[in-house]
Design an enzyme around this catalytic site. Structure first.
Site, PDB file in Angstrom:
ATOM      1  N   LYS A 116     -21.923 -23.721  -8.723  1.00 40.60           N
ATOM      2  CA  LYS A 116     -22.067 -22.229  -7.924  1.00 40.60           C
ATOM      3  C   LYS A 116     -23.496 -22.035  -6.993  1.00 40.60           C
ATOM      4  O   LYS A 116     -23.432 -21.300  -5.953  1.00 40.60           O
ATOM      5  CB  LYS A 116     -22.057 -21.200  -9.019  1.00 40.60           C
ATOM      6  N   LYS A 199      -7.754 -24.898  -7.501  1.00 34.01           N
ATOM      7  CA  LYS A 199      -7.622 -23.635  -8.346  1.00 34.01           C
ATOM      8  C   LYS A 199      -7.188 -22.469  -7.521  1.00 34.01           C
ATOM      9  O   LYS A 199      -7.860 -22.359  -6.526  1.00 34.01           O
ATOM     10  CB  LYS A 199      -8.775 -23.411  -8.967  1.00 34.01           C
ATOM     11  N   LYS A 202     -10.057 -16.045  -6.107  1.00 33.81           N
ATOM     12  CA  LYS A 202     -10.162 -15.048  -5.356  1.00 33.81           C
ATOM     13  C   LYS A 202     -11.028 -15.337  -4.080  1.00 33.81           C
ATOM     14  O   LYS A 202     -11.133 -14.371  -3.107  1.00 33.81           O
ATOM     15  CB  LYS A 202     -10.607 -13.711  -6.002  1.00 33.81           C
TER      16      LYS A 202
END
Ligand code: TRP
Length: 337
Positions: A116, A199, A202
């Protein structure tokens, strides 16, 4: 068995972006099943969300949406607790204590932080770094012992156990129990409709890559029709999915929604061209998701309905966490007046 003897579950979902099929099949749908033999706390983790920048109005919208989705999917908000993290101070309180228990070296090994934070680690928030400590606090503020998560969260739960163990050891008191992850396997993992190796997410810039819980029948049909496939028909046995990530994903979605094994899906649909399977999958998706979407719309439109659910959940969560916080304060040596 009375309610308080059931094992306690805690799990959380971040209120960021739109909820999609991956969140539903990978998390919420499993929670719905687990509620029958557990005492559950399901949390909208807004404190975790702000470890990266969130637009305030959008954060509020997404918080309501996630809570509505839990209820619309069939979680009983009276028997169990649905709440948002920021409404219960125990999370931040205990997280601070855990910031002082966890070691830099432990957090430096967290793979999700590395992903991240990306290349510019200096620019990541301190909150993003300490994210796993807050996650440990979420669970341990209630002494929950079972935590359903995707396999990407396994490392965080191991860290939570390390923290619990060190806290117990350092204070000489057996305050925290060990946590047992309920790892929701690859069957529950939904991949992008555009790339079966990624994956469903969003944050994918293409809305065609995911099915949102609030998509209508036309949007679902279009996305499934456009979903990437390969030129071969569906295999009739599971082994035939080897190396065919997109085919595997569509079969996996079908299997997840019907509670069938992928092999059983292929017994029924194997050897058909993708067009025929996609039509069946569309019907299944619409039948499964549209009642949830319409219940979500109803709840979200009703003034104060979601807020009332969250308020009641937070009240009960505060009551459950209060004695644990008191025990922690006592163990640490905070003066209680
Ligand atoms: N980190 C989890 C995720 O991104 C969300 C989460 C926060 C969580 N706190 C939790 C999950 C506690 C389980 C238990 O999926």
């Amino acid at each position: 068995m009375t309610a308080h003897t059931l094992p306690r579950i805690f799990s959380g979902v971040q209120p960021t972006g739109n909820l999609h099929l991956g969140n539903y099949l990978g998390a919420i749908r499993n929670w719905v099943k687990l509620q029958h033999d557990h005492e559950c706390l399901f949390c909208v983790v807004d404190l975790h969300a702000i470890t990266v920048w969130q637009d305030p109005a959008e954060l509020r919208r997404a918080t309501r949406e996630v809570a509505a989705a839990m209820v619309a999917s069939g979680i009983d908000a009276e028997k169990h607790i649905i709440f948002h993290q920021s409404a219960v101070p125990a999370h931040a309180q205990l997280a601070w204590v855990f910031n002082c228990v966890a070691r830099m070296g432990w957090l430096n090994r967290m793979t999700q932080f590395k992903e991240k934070a990306g290349k510019d680690r200096e620019a990541a928030s301190v909150g993003l770094y300490a994210y796993p400590n807050l996650m440990a606090a979420d669970i341990l503020a209630y002494k929950a012992t079972r935590v359903p998560v995707g396999d990407d969260q396994k490392q965080h739960l191991e860290l939570a156990n390390d923290i619990a163990q060190k806290f117990n050891h350092d204070t000489g008191r057996a305050v925290f129990p060990m946590i047992e992850p309920i790892i929701m396997g690859p069957a529950a993992r939904v991949m992008s409709l555009r790339d079966g190796t990624k994956k469903m997410s969003k944050s994918d810039p293409s809305d065609q890559s995911r099915i949102n819980l609030t998509d209508d029948a036309d949007a679902i049909a279009l996305k499934v029709r456009r979903a990437k496939t390969d030129p071969e028909p569906l295999p009739s046995e599971e082994a035939g999915l080897e190396g065919r990530a997109e085919a595997r994903n569509l079969v996996g979605i079908y299997a997840g929604l019907t509670d069938l094994h992928p092999a059983a899906v292929l017994t029924e649909h194997g050897n058909k061209p993708f067009s025929a399977f996609k039509a069946a999958l569309t019907d299944l998706l619409v039948a499964s998701l549209s009642p949830i979407a319409s219940e979500m719309r109803r709840l979200l439109a009703e003034e104060g309905a979601v807020e009332a659910i969250l308020r009641s959940g937070a009240e009960r969560a505060r009551a459950l966490s209060a004695p644990v916080i008191a025990e922690v304060e006592d163990a640490v040596g905070f003066l209680r007046t």
